[in-house]
Design a protein around this motif. Structure first.
Motif, PDB file in Angstrom:
ATOM      1  N   GLY A   1       2.239   4.968   0.858  1.00  0.00           N
ATOM      2  CA  GLY A   1       2.223   5.808   2.051  1.00  0.00           C
ATOM      3  C   GLY A   1       2.713   5.066   3.276  1.00  0.00           C
ATOM      4  N   ARG A   2       2.752   5.777   4.358  1.00  0.00           N
ATOM      5  CA  ARG A   2       3.222   5.202   5.614  1.00  0.00           C
ATOM      6  C   ARG A   2       2.075   4.527   6.349  1.00  0.00           C
ATOM      7  NH1 ARG A   2       7.160   8.867   8.896  1.00  0.00           N
ATOM      8  NH2 ARG A   2       7.613   6.786   9.609  1.00  0.00           N
ATOM      9  N   ARG A   3       2.416   3.485   7.087  1.00  0.00           N
ATOM     10  CA  ARG A   3       1.406   2.818   7.897  1.00  0.00           C
ATOM     11  C   ARG A   3       1.205   3.607   9.187  1.00  0.00           C
ATOM     12  NH1 ARG A   3       3.219  -3.354   7.918  1.00  0.00           N
ATOM     13  NH2 ARG A   3       4.696  -2.443   9.331  1.00  0.00           N
ATOM     14  N   THR A   4      -0.018   3.634   9.658  1.00  0.00           N
ATOM     15  CA  THR A   4      -0.353   4.388  10.853  1.00  0.00           C
ATOM     16  C   THR A   4      -0.591   3.434  12.007  1.00  0.00           C
ATOM     17  OG1 THR A   4      -1.424   6.036   9.465  1.00  0.00           O
ATOM     18  CG2 THR A   4      -1.936   6.099  11.804  1.00  0.00           C
TER      19      THR A   4
ATOM     20  N   LYS B   1       0.853  -1.189   0.000  1.00  0.00           N
ATOM     21  CA  LYS B   1       0.000   0.000   0.000  1.00  0.00           C
ATOM     22  C   LYS B   1       0.891   1.242   0.000  1.00  0.00           C
ATOM     23  CE  LYS B   1      -3.746  -2.174   2.525  1.00  0.00           C
ATOM     24  NZ  LYS B   1      -4.528  -2.185   3.763  1.00  0.00           N
TER      25      LYS B   1
END
Length: 91
Positions: free
Chosen positions: A50-53, A48
């Motif tokens: 972007g960065r994981r939150t 995925k």
């Protein structure tokens, strides 16, 4: 190309690249069926963007309450202690 299992283990990245280019890669072992390295279109991994939150999945899993844990422990204890060691053939 046909290679041994030992060679394949040592050069897996090279063999994977060759398979992606369309080369036929076979891994042979004595007295064993030959393995074929193929590219699978259905199992592609796409990370995925972007960065994981941290905590993004909050609320998706329900953690049992202390009473529910106690109930599950009691049920498991009952199943273990009240079941015969060797069930009869009728069960």
């Amino acid at each position: 190309m046909q290679v041994t299992l030992q060679y394949a283990a040592e050069h897996l990245a090279e063999l994977a690249s060759a398979a992606r280019r369309g080369e036929e890669v076979e891994i042979a072992q004595p007295d064993e069926p030959t393995l074929r390295l193929v590219v699978s279109k259905s199992a592609t991994f796409t990370p995925k963007p972007g960065r994981r939150t941290l905590g993004a999945g909050r609320g998706e899993m329900m953690v049992p309450s202390e009473a529910e844990w106690q109930s599950m422990d009691e049920e498991l204890e009952r199943l273990i202690n009240d079941s015969p060691l060797y069930p009869t053939e009728e069960e």
